[in-house]
Design a protein around this motif. Sequence first.
Motif, mmCIF file in Angstrom:
data_model
loop_
_atom_site.group_PDB
_atom_site.id
_atom_site.type_symbol
_atom_site.label_atom_id
_atom_site.label_comp_id
_atom_site.label_asym_id
_atom_site.label_seq_id
_atom_site.Cartn_x
_atom_site.Cartn_y
_atom_site.Cartn_z
ATOM 1 N N SER A 68 -4.575 -17.202 -3.806
ATOM 2 C CA SER A 68 -4.221 -16.200 -4.807
ATOM 3 C C SER A 68 -4.547 -14.795 -4.308
ATOM 4 O O SER A 68 -3.775 -13.852 -4.522
ATOM 5 C CB SER A 68 -4.969 -16.480 -6.116
ATOM 6 N N HIS A 69 -5.683 -14.674 -3.627
ATOM 7 C CA HIS A 69 -6.037 -13.372 -3.064
ATOM 8 C C HIS A 69 -5.028 -12.960 -1.989
ATOM 9 O O HIS A 69 -4.570 -11.809 -1.961
ATOM 10 C CB HIS A 69 -7.435 -13.415 -2.470
ATOM 11 N N SER A 70 -4.675 -13.894 -1.111
ATOM 12 C CA SER A 70 -3.721 -13.581 -0.044
ATOM 13 C C SER A 70 -2.372 -13.162 -0.621
ATOM 14 O O SER A 70 -1.738 -12.220 -0.133
ATOM 15 C CB SER A 70 -3.553 -14.782 0.887
ATOM 16 N N LEU A 71 -1.917 -13.856 -1.667
ATOM 17 C CA LEU A 71 -0.648 -13.496 -2.299
ATOM 18 C C LEU A 71 -0.716 -12.119 -2.946
ATOM 19 O O LEU A 71 0.263 -11.363 -2.948
ATOM 20 C CB LEU A 71 -0.268 -14.554 -3.341
ATOM 21 N N SER A 72 -1.870 -11.773 -3.492
ATOM 22 C CA SER A 72 -2.007 -10.471 -4.161
ATOM 23 C C SER A 72 -1.891 -9.312 -3.184
ATOM 24 O O SER A 72 -1.539 -8.190 -3.571
ATOM 25 C CB SER A 72 -3.352 -10.393 -4.890
ATOM 26 N N LEU A 73 -2.174 -9.555 -1.903
ATOM 27 C CA LEU A 73 -2.108 -8.491 -0.892
ATOM 28 C C LEU A 73 -0.683 -7.999 -0.670
ATOM 29 O O LEU A 73 -0.481 -6.921 -0.106
ATOM 30 C CB LEU A 73 -2.698 -8.986 0.421
ATOM 31 N N GLN A 74 0.305 -8.781 -1.124
ATOM 32 C CA GLN A 74 1.705 -8.368 -0.981
ATOM 33 C C GLN A 74 2.032 -7.133 -1.809
ATOM 34 O O GLN A 74 3.060 -6.492 -1.593
ATOM 35 C CB GLN A 74 2.634 -9.510 -1.388
ATOM 36 N N SER A 75 1.166 -6.787 -2.766
ATOM 37 C CA SER A 75 1.402 -5.584 -3.584
ATOM 38 C C SER A 75 1.245 -4.302 -2.768
ATOM 39 O O SER A 75 1.711 -3.236 -3.183
ATOM 40 C CB SER A 75 0.431 -5.558 -4.769
ATOM 41 N N ASN A 76 0.605 -4.409 -1.609
ATOM 42 C CA ASN A 76 0.452 -3.250 -0.732
ATOM 43 C C ASN A 76 1.793 -2.943 -0.064
ATOM 44 O O ASN A 76 2.401 -3.819 0.547
ATOM 45 C CB ASN A 76 -0.611 -3.549 0.331
ATOM 46 N N PRO A 77 2.274 -1.704 -0.168
ATOM 47 C CA PRO A 77 3.590 -1.353 0.406
ATOM 48 C C PRO A 77 3.729 -1.632 1.894
ATOM 49 O O PRO A 77 4.846 -1.802 2.394
ATOM 50 C CB PRO A 77 3.703 0.150 0.122
ATOM 51 N N ILE A 78 2.614 -1.693 2.638
ATOM 52 C CA ILE A 78 2.718 -1.942 4.075
ATOM 53 C C ILE A 78 2.711 -3.432 4.411
ATOM 54 O O ILE A 78 2.847 -3.794 5.580
ATOM 55 C CB ILE A 78 1.585 -1.222 4.841
ATOM 56 N N HIS A 79 2.566 -4.287 3.404
ATOM 57 C CA HIS A 79 2.563 -5.730 3.663
ATOM 58 C C HIS A 79 3.962 -6.177 4.074
ATOM 59 O O HIS A 79 4.970 -5.692 3.549
ATOM 60 C CB HIS A 79 2.112 -6.497 2.416
ATOM 61 N N SER A 80 4.035 -7.121 4.995
ATOM 62 C CA SER A 80 5.323 -7.602 5.515
ATOM 63 C C SER A 80 6.216 -8.173 4.427
ATOM 64 O O SER A 80 7.449 -8.112 4.527
ATOM 65 C CB SER A 80 5.079 -8.665 6.591
ATOM 66 N N PHE A 81 5.629 -8.740 3.385
ATOM 67 C CA PHE A 81 6.408 -9.385 2.327
ATOM 68 C C PHE A 81 6.488 -8.536 1.060
ATOM 69 O O PHE A 81 6.874 -9.044 0.003
ATOM 70 C CB PHE A 81 5.804 -10.749 1.985
ATOM 71 N N HIS A 82 6.150 -7.258 1.137
ATOM 72 C CA HIS A 82 6.082 -6.428 -0.064
ATOM 73 C C HIS A 82 7.429 -6.326 -0.790
ATOM 74 O O HIS A 82 7.476 -6.363 -2.028
ATOM 75 C CB HIS A 82 5.597 -5.022 0.303
ATOM 76 N N ASP A 83 8.524 -6.202 -0.054
ATOM 77 C CA ASP A 83 9.827 -5.986 -0.681
ATOM 78 C C ASP A 83 10.315 -7.209 -1.452
ATOM 79 O O ASP A 83 11.077 -7.072 -2.424
ATOM 80 C CB ASP A 83 10.868 -5.599 0.381
ATOM 81 N N SER A 84 9.906 -8.391 -1.034
ATOM 82 C CA SER A 84 10.298 -9.619 -1.730
ATOM 83 C C SER A 84 9.118 -10.581 -1.691
ATOM 84 O O SER A 84 9.093 -11.548 -0.924
ATOM 85 C CB SER A 84 11.532 -10.242 -1.060
#
Length: 296
Positions: A68-84
């Motif tokens: 759950s923590h790892s998935l939450s990191l996608q909210s960061n705009p620089i995360h590889s999966f941020h757009d989807s």
Amino acid sequence: MNLQYLTFLQIYAKSRIYLSKSSLYITHRQSSKMSINTFTLPITLPPNLTRDQLLSHPPFTSWLSTLSHSLSLQSNPIHSFHDSPYSLRSLNIQSVDFFGSRIGFLKFSAHIENPSGEKIPGTIFLRGGSVAILLILEEEEGGDEWVVLTVQPRIPAASLEFVELPAGMLDDSTFSGAAAKEIQEECGIEIPADRLLDLTQLALGKFVDGGDEKLQTAVYPSPGGCDEFMKLFAYRHRIDKGTLKDWKGRLTGLREHGEKITLKVVRLCDLWKETVDAKALSAVALWDGLKRDGKV
């Protein structure tokens, strides 16, 4: 199969995780503002496993909170999966093995998908963490170094004589388990926990602490299918040549009739070519690296 639901309350304020048998509360730091989101996670259970048993199983709750923590990191705009961003849609607990009254192993699948319909494979054999000991015997005369290994059946590896690093558990004061018992009976060595050198922390602590994901400071031998992580320790024991010669005569790795586990000794410098055990090969790689850095 029994379909259950876990209700998640995500509060993006502090990096803490709360768990109860009725709900799992997961919190992560996103910004200075408080943002609250709730969702329901469907979990399918086999007939012999209850919701309370599942939520009382530390390896499962640890895995779920870390994911759950790892998935939450996608909210960061620089995360590889941020757009989807991917999200956990459901869990299907397919089977459970009990060790007495407690859960031993879980086999389940996680449905993880993004808004574009792309999925990440998520079949998990859950067994939790383990520890192993690089037990180094150092000769008082000459300084030669030897390592104690165990030889025992390992049916998952289709072996009746698997040579490996002693594995077990750390309780409040000592290294324990079947391998520790054999070492104490055959060699008279009791391994106190406060004298263990944590190779994984020394070698990997900076790397793990510097990452955003909350992985264990340990070695992951099979991350494509299993959650298991191994903490590797070293313990040095000084011994005279006479005792070592006696031990080498007895600890050959050959079992007497009916004996399930025995010991053998090999030179530390030869360990890398004396076993196919991932624990041993990882431990000797960490040991060699730490020696080059002057940390052991």
